[in-house]
Write a protein that holds these residues in place. Structure first.
Motif, PDB file in Angstrom:
ATOM      1  N   ALA A  80       0.834  -1.206   0.000  1.00 24.63           N
ATOM      2  CA  ALA A  80       0.000   0.000   0.000  1.00 24.63           C
ATOM      3  C   ALA A  80       0.868   1.254   0.000  1.00 24.63           C
ATOM      4  CB  ALA A  80      -0.969  -0.012   1.189  1.00 24.63           C
ATOM      5  N   ARG A  81       1.913   1.223  -0.844  1.00 23.96           N
ATOM      6  CA  ARG A  81       2.792   2.392  -0.978  1.00 23.96           C
ATOM      7  C   ARG A  81       2.703   2.913  -2.397  1.00 23.96           C
ATOM      8  NH1 ARG A  81       8.841   1.988   1.046  1.00 23.96           N
ATOM      9  NH2 ARG A  81       8.657   4.216   0.636  1.00 23.96           N
ATOM     10  N   THR A  82       2.723   4.231  -2.530  1.00 28.24           N
ATOM     11  CA  THR A  82       2.771   4.841  -3.863  1.00 28.24           C
ATOM     12  C   THR A  82       4.153   5.448  -4.051  1.00 28.24           C
ATOM     13  OG1 THR A  82       0.406   5.280  -3.839  1.00 28.24           O
ATOM     14  CG2 THR A  82       1.743   6.564  -5.388  1.00 28.24           C
ATOM     15  N   LEU A  83       4.836   4.997  -5.113  1.00 24.34           N
ATOM     16  CA  LEU A  83       6.192   5.474  -5.402  1.00 24.34           C
ATOM     17  C   LEU A  83       6.196   6.110  -6.787  1.00 24.34           C
ATOM     18  CD1 LEU A  83       8.020   2.317  -4.005  1.00 24.34           C
ATOM     19  CD2 LEU A  83       7.847   4.568  -2.908  1.00 24.34           C
ATOM     20  N   SER A  84       7.102   7.056  -6.957  1.00 28.10           N
ATOM     21  CA  SER A  84       7.064   7.926  -8.129  1.00 28.10           C
ATOM     22  C   SER A  84       8.297   7.689  -9.005  1.00 28.10           C
ATOM     23  CB  SER A  84       7.038   9.377  -7.623  1.00 28.10           C
ATOM     24  OG  SER A  84       6.494  10.198  -8.594  1.00 28.10           O
ATOM     25  N   TYR A  85       8.099   7.555 -10.331  1.00 26.11           N
ATOM     26  CA  TYR A  85       9.187   7.256 -11.270  1.00 26.11           C
ATOM     27  C   TYR A  85       9.237   8.331 -12.341  1.00 26.11           C
ATOM     28  CZ  TYR A  85       8.769   2.729  -9.078  1.00 26.11           C
ATOM     29  OH  TYR A  85       8.709   1.729  -8.148  1.00 26.11           O
ATOM     30  N   PRO A  86      10.347   9.045 -12.484  1.00 25.80           N
ATOM     31  CA  PRO A  86      10.462  10.002 -13.590  1.00 25.80           C
ATOM     32  C   PRO A  86      10.284   9.275 -14.927  1.00 25.80           C
ATOM     33  CG  PRO A  86      12.262  10.300 -12.019  1.00 25.80           C
ATOM     34  CD  PRO A  86      11.554   9.026 -11.639  1.00 25.80           C
ATOM     35  N   MET A  87       9.499   9.848 -15.823  1.00 26.22           N
ATOM     36  CA  MET A  87       9.266   9.199 -17.116  1.00 26.22           C
ATOM     37  C   MET A  87      10.580   9.005 -17.872  1.00 26.22           C
ATOM     38  SD  MET A  87       6.210   8.359 -17.268  1.00 26.22           S
ATOM     39  CE  MET A  87       6.472   7.742 -18.897  1.00 26.22           C
ATOM     40  N   ALA A  88      11.494   9.981 -17.733  1.00 25.97           N
ATOM     41  CA  ALA A  88      12.776   9.857 -18.450  1.00 25.97           C
ATOM     42  C   ALA A  88      13.539   8.617 -17.958  1.00 25.97           C
ATOM     43  CB  ALA A  88      13.605  11.120 -18.242  1.00 25.97           C
TER      44      ALA A  88
END
Ligand code: FE2
Length: 378
Positions: A80-88
């Motif tokens: 239940a974690r939201t992690l963020s990934y740069p599109m580049a």
């Protein structure tokens, strides 16, 4: 980098991205979770990963994925974690749809060559390398691309080769010392220390790991002959693949033993293929040295004829003058070879005059690290 669509695929096991450029890529839930750039997963300072794979639940799936500015936000269950990934980052690291390549493929940074390179031997004044900056970057880049480069007009001093190595890395000390002398000797422990010509070879295949760089530095060269030659072992191996593909496969499949016991208390042995491929077929190394080849025993009887034919075919390619780049070193000149790729040779020289070189080993990882650092900052 913008997106046409985001889909959760394979029941949450993957995210399928379609880029505006027309390309698309799937990323597995486990891959995404393991490669999260968030500061509890990867240290923002040194870039090292802070968690082990076993800290990620084996049943990890993606429960939601959505664009958030230039990032893809991915929610993982059961964490239940939201992690963020740069599109580049995702575009650069896409692994879907990679082409299947034939055995013997080369890293894009490399360029094979033959005697045509005699007209444009990579060369730089020693002072430019010692000054660092763009001159050093360009020379190291040539070493990466061609597997060798010359330097000129360096100091004519005992041990000056250590100053050259210090421009990019560290000497690998061996039983020959930090460096060794290459000149005619009485009762030599190694044929390198005579005036005999030497067939093109890689050095020290009997070591594991093999030294990945060698520097040969000239202090005197008034002897008749004694020119240095280099041959691109990768070009030779790929020519063998074209001319005798079964032979190429045999030299890659079976190990050859190499051995050196020419000095008291030293018995170095290694068992490695003459043509080394990574498990995915990348050509990563050549070992070719008739002087230190021990009896080959790890080739089955039914393959030995083919193996020896391939070995001879490779040797004839190596000896083909159309493969070689030649130069004569003057005092203060030197050259470096990627000893996993480029073979070096010496034409025979007479007892008239003197030929005095000093040699040492170093390693490619340090050189490539220095090059990467220069490329990132210049
Ligand atoms: Fe050598």
């Amino acid at each position: 980098m913008s997106l046409q669509s985001i889909e959760i695929a394979d029941g949450g096991n993957a995210v399928h991205l379609k880029f505006d450029s027309g390309s698309d890529a799937r990323f597995h839930a486990m891959w995404l979770r393991d490669n999260s750039p968030d500061p509890t997963t990867r240290d923002p300072g040194n870039g090292q990963r802070l968690i082990t794979l076993n800290e990620i639940p084996r049943e990890t799936v993606v429960s939601n994925a959505a664009l958030n500015g230039d990032n893809l936000d991915v929610t993982f269950a059961p964490e239940a974690r939201t992690l963020s990934y740069p599109m580049a980052f995702l575009h650069t690291h896409a692994y879907d749809n990679r082409p299947v390549r034939a055995a013997g493929w080369l890293n894009d940074d490399l360029e094979t060559w033959n005697s045509d390179l005699n007209d444009s031997v990579p060369d730089a004044p020693f002072a430019d390398l010692a000054a660092g900056g763009e001159g050093l970057r360009d020379w190291l880049s040539a070493v990466r691309r061609y597997g060798f480069a010359k330097t000129s007009a360096g100091p004519v001093e005992n041990g000056a080769l250590l100053d050259l190595v210090a421009c990019f890395g560290y000497v690998r000390e061996t039983n020959y010392g930090k460096w060794f002398e290459v000149r005619a000797e009485v009762n030599p422990t190694n044929l390198a220390f005579t005036g005999l010509g030497l067939q093109a070879h890689t050095d020290n295949p009997y070591r594991d790991p093999v030294p990945t760089l060698q520097v040969l530095y000239c202090l005197e060269n008034s002897a008749e002959g004694g020119d240095s030659q280099v041959v691109d072992g990768f070009a030779a191996a790929l020519r063998l693949r074209d001319e005798n593909p079964e032979g190429f496969a045999l030299l890659a499949r079976y190990c050859a033993p190499f051995e050196f016991k020419g000095a008291a208390g030293v018995r170095l042995v290694a068992r490695k293929p003459m043509i080394e491929l990574a498990p995915d077929g990348e050509l990563v190394g050549i070992r070719f040295n008739n002087r230190s080849a021990a009896p080959i025993v790890d080739v089955p009887y039914d393959d030995m004829d083919g193996y020896y034919k391939a070995y001879r075919d490779l040797a004839e390619i190596v000896d083909d003058p159309s493969m070689a780049v030649s130069f004569k070193l003057s005092p203060g000149d030197s050259f470096i070879v990627d000893n996993t790729r480029v073979m070096h040779a010496r034409k025979g020289y007479s007892g008239e005059g003197t030929r005095w070189l000093q040699g040492c080993y170093a390693d490619k990882d340090g050189l490539l690290s220095t090059l990467s650092g220069l490329e990132a900052t210049l």
